[in-house]
Design a protein around this motif. Structure first.
Motif, PDB file in Angstrom:
ATOM      1  N   LEU A 272      -4.956   6.613  -5.575  1.00 22.48           N
ATOM      2  CA  LEU A 272      -5.051   7.999  -5.105  1.00 22.48           C
ATOM      3  C   LEU A 272      -3.860   8.340  -4.207  1.00 22.48           C
ATOM      4  N   GLU A 273      -3.433   7.363  -3.419  1.00 22.88           N
ATOM      5  CA  GLU A 273      -2.264   7.600  -2.556  1.00 22.88           C
ATOM      6  C   GLU A 273      -1.005   7.821  -3.393  1.00 22.88           C
ATOM      7  N   GLN A 274      -0.875   7.030  -4.455  1.00 21.35           N
ATOM      8  CA  GLN A 274       0.277   7.198  -5.344  1.00 21.35           C
ATOM      9  C   GLN A 274       0.276   8.580  -5.978  1.00 21.35           C
TER      10      GLN A 274
ATOM     11  N   GLU B 119       0.832  -1.204   0.000  1.00 20.43           N
ATOM     12  CA  GLU B 119       0.000   0.000   0.000  1.00 20.43           C
ATOM     13  C   GLU B 119       0.865   1.252   0.000  1.00 20.43           C
ATOM     14  N   GLY B 120       0.480   2.223  -0.792  1.00 16.81           N
ATOM     15  CA  GLY B 120       1.106   3.534  -0.689  1.00 16.81           C
ATOM     16  C   GLY B 120       2.421   3.692  -1.421  1.00 16.81           C
ATOM     17  N   GLN B 121       2.915   2.651  -2.080  1.00 14.96           N
ATOM     18  CA  GLN B 121       4.183   2.807  -2.784  1.00 14.96           C
ATOM     19  C   GLN B 121       3.947   3.342  -4.185  1.00 14.96           C
TER      20      GLN B 121
ATOM     21  N   SER C  19       3.089  11.541  -5.726  1.00 18.28           N
ATOM     22  CA  SER C  19       3.766  12.185  -6.857  1.00 18.28           C
ATOM     23  C   SER C  19       3.598  13.700  -6.791  1.00 18.28           C
ATOM     24  N   LEU C  20       2.449  14.175  -6.290  1.00 12.47           N
ATOM     25  CA  LEU C  20       2.234  15.627  -6.184  1.00 12.47           C
ATOM     26  C   LEU C  20       3.082  16.235  -5.072  1.00 12.47           C
ATOM     27  N   GLU C  21       3.318  15.430  -4.052  1.00  8.32           N
ATOM     28  CA  GLU C  21       4.086  15.884  -2.893  1.00  8.32           C
ATOM     29  C   GLU C  21       5.484  16.368  -3.304  1.00  8.32           C
TER      30      GLU C  21
END
Lengths: 459, 227
Positions: free
Chosen positions: A201-203, A187-189, A207-209
């Protein structure tokens, strides 16, 4: 005898088994129905996001090339509403921390920025090159988000991608040969193909971060000031603040009550906090004035009317050396809440507000909030009205029956203050406050007055 | 044939008796106190719950919890605290749960959607905190409305996924208390003890790194408010 007992047991167990089986099937059926209903809702939201983002992308592109103010207002308005709609749909999807997510933030910022720009363009301002660049930056990010969401949508359709990647330990759907829930290992990678919508959505967030934060002047902050405008100069110590608090309590009718230091607050209006029995006080570090006071004592049987309470409030304001005009009263049963603003030469200064609460058992002050006054009060340099009251009244529709007028300074978005004629009156069965700019005659703001069980309310 | 007619007559009598009880039982027609039952008690209970005074089950029975709720309501509204719902108490209850109107008296509904939703989040997030801390929690929601990074409606802010733990665990759906409602109303009137905070958290219960990284503004009760 024993045989009969055994039969009875077997019978009971068989019945129990049948009952539990029936219960289980029933539960499974209803769980399935819930799952379908939830699935449909999620699907609708994801389709909604995709649709709104697509439109947002297009509107941003068209708005960038629009040459006339009318077209710009049109597209900026659309950008704002499409971003809000996309954010609304995003909020319906399963997520862990997307409440603090970059996608949500980007959409909210785009909506706010486009909205404030469209308001300014509507009154004749032009979009500056820096603002155009910010819009362009937003567009680049929106394209990135849109691409990813379209991809997620395709994958939910073609691969039956699950909404959440949380593996269930005991999966009835699996036993019955259905594969609704995908296995989740990482999850989250970012980087790998998402295995659930939530993961996707987490990905996207990750990427936006990596992008630098969007910077622009927040037009929405009508309430905050970087630096308080009204606080007296000089810093006070905790001891000095304590004696200010004690003096305040005495003047408010609390004889012999000693404030005890409780802590402090940071930020532009940094303060020392105190408690005194059931009361809480804040005294500013700069200038040493009381910002907030609230007493939570139980209030006894009401002996005063709202009007009597208001004259008590006037006396308290006088004792605290305030010279203010009351603008509203709200009756809460055991106490009244009043708003008062500073008044000079007949002009009401609405940003310089002090709120009071007076208990109706004995007329004592139980609440006081001068934060707004100390944050916004300053010497204004308005040149004085350039249009007459009669000229302002001409802006009203025919048939508007005027009941009162005032000159007033009102706060507007973007930390602006405007000197206006406040025109109160009735029109077609409704009551209004209409504010007309006293310098250029523009209609600045319209408020509607309604009567609630607690008093008049402006919306 | 005869028995059917008798049955009809009996039914008629029973129905008219029921109807007369209903007609007699309008709220405010009689004093309501411990031990009284009926539809008027139920109506009063519903109003008490609406204003944040829990009465237990909404059953039309004036028991000890209903009496406590009436006492608390009377105390909060400057009425004589006797646990008996007479004309003044019922009048105040009906007044406060009544409709707002426009200038010409057209009823506009209760107009308390914002207060109500804010009170729910205060109740879910800050039950047991000092009153001023409850006002601060409501103020955080309102501060978010003014910040470009957050949605622009109270519902949008509150139901933003993952934004509030009481939404995730369903605590937000509990009926708000009178104190939460008052805190919500105070925040809506502009009081902000959080000094413009956008986040708050209980340091004993939160491990979220993002929240811990925010600069602290103030601590009220168990909660830290950050910008």
């Amino acid at each position: 005898m024993r045989d009969r007992m055994r039969k009875a047991w077997i019978g009971t167990l068989a019945v129990a088994l049948l009952v539990s089986l029936a219960w289980g099937v029933n539960e499974y059926q209803s769980a399935k129905q819930y799952r379908i209903a939830l699935d449909v809702q999620h699907q609708r939201s994801l389709q909604g996001i995709a649709g709104h983002l697509d439109q947002l992308d297009t509107d941003l592109a068209k708005g960038a090339v629009a040459g006339s103010a009318n077209q710009q207002v049109l597209y900026l308005g659309r950008v704002s509403s499409q971003s809000e709609a996309a954010n609304h749909d995003l909020a319906q999807l399963p997520a862990d921390q997307t409440g603090l997510s970059y996608v949500g933030q980007l959409l909210a910022q785009t909506a706010a920025f486009a909205n404030s720009l469209s308001q300014r363009v509507a009154v004749g301002d032009a979009i500056s090159p820096a603002e155009a660049k910010t819009l362009n930056d937003m567009h680049t990010r929106v394209i990135q988000v849109n691409r990813k969401v379209q991809d997620l949508l395709v994958r939910t359709n073609t691969e039956n991608l699950a909404w959440t990647g949380t593996p269930t330990r005991f999966n009835l759907a699996g036993i019955f040969g259905r594969t609704q829930v995908a296995e989740a290992a990482a999850e989250g990678q970012a980087g790998s193909a998402p295995h659930s919508v939530r993961n996707g959505l987490e990905q996207l967030d990750t990427s936006l971060e990596k992008l630098p934060p969007l910077k622009y002047q927040g037009e929405y902050s009508t309430r905050s000031v970087a630096k308080p405008l009204g606080l007296p100069a000089g810093q006070v110590s905790r001891q000095q603040a304590q004696s200010v608090a004690r003096d305040f309590l005495t003047k408010a009718g609390y004889q012999g009550l000693v404030p005890v230091p409780a802590g402090e607050t940071k930020g532009p209006l940094a303060a020392y906090t105190f408690t005194a029995k059931t009361a809480y006080l804040e005294v500013s570090r700069q200038g040493g004035v009381v910002l907030l006071f609230r007493d939570q004592r139980p209030i006894g049987t009401r002996t005063l009317s709202a009007a009597q309470g208001q004259s008590k409030a006037a006396a308290i304001l006088h004792a605290l050396h305030w010279n203010l005009a009351f603008t509203s009263v709200e009756d809460d049963g055991s106490y009244i809440q009043l708003a008062a603003v500073s008044e000079e030469k007949g002009i009401y200064y609405y940003p310089d507000k002090v709120r009071l609460m007076v208990a109706l058992d004995n007329g004592q002050l139980v609440g006081y909030d001068a934060t707004a006054y100390w944050a916004f009060h300053h010497t204004r340099s308005f040149p004085g009205p350039r249009i007459t009251l009669a000229e302002a009244e001409k802006k009203l529709p025919a048939g508007f029956s005027l009941t009162s007028t005032h000159l007033a300074v009102i706060p507007r978005p973007g930390n602006r203050e405007v000197l206006c004629y406040e025109l109160r009156g009735r029109y077609r069965g409704e009551e209004y406050l209409i504010y007309v700019d006293a310098l250029n005659g523009k209609e600045e703001k319209i408020e509607r007055v309604i009567h609630t069980p607690r008093g008049d309310f402006i919306q | 044939m005869l028995s059917r007619r008798r049955l009809g007559v009996t039914l008629g009598i029973v129905l008219s008796l029921i109807l007369s009880t209903v007609a007699l039982g309008a709220l405010g027609d009689r004093l309501l106190s411990r031990g009284t039952n009926g539809s008027d008690v139920r109506e009063m209970q519903a109003k008490l719950i609406q204003l944040g005074y829990p009465v237990g089950p909404l059953d039309g029975k004036f028991g000890s919890r209903t009496e406590n709720a009436v006492r608390k309501f009377q105390q909060d509204h400057g009425l004589k605290v006797d646990g008996i719902a007479g004309p003044k108490t019922i009048g105040e209850l009906s007044h406060l749960t009544g409709s707002s109107t426009n200038a010409s008296g057209v009823a506009l509904g209760n107009k308390s959607a914002d207060v109500n939703l804010l009170a729910h989040i205060v109740n879910g997030e800050a039950r047991g905190e000092p009153f001023i801390g409850q006002v601060a929690v409501a103020a955080v929601v309102l501060n978010r409305l003014k910040n470009p990074a957050f949605p622009k409606t109270i519902a949008g802010v509150i139901y933003q996924p993952g934004a509030f733990s009481s939404v995730s665990d369903g605590q937000v759906n509990k009926q708000p208390t009178a104190s939460s409602i008052r805190a919500a109303r105070e925040a809506l009137s502009g009081v902000d003890p959080s000094h413009g905070a956008l986040y708050f958290f209980n340091p004993a219960k939160t491990s979220n790194r993002y929240i811990w990284s925010r600069p602290e503004i103030t601590k009220i009760g168990q909660q830290i408010f950050t910008s």
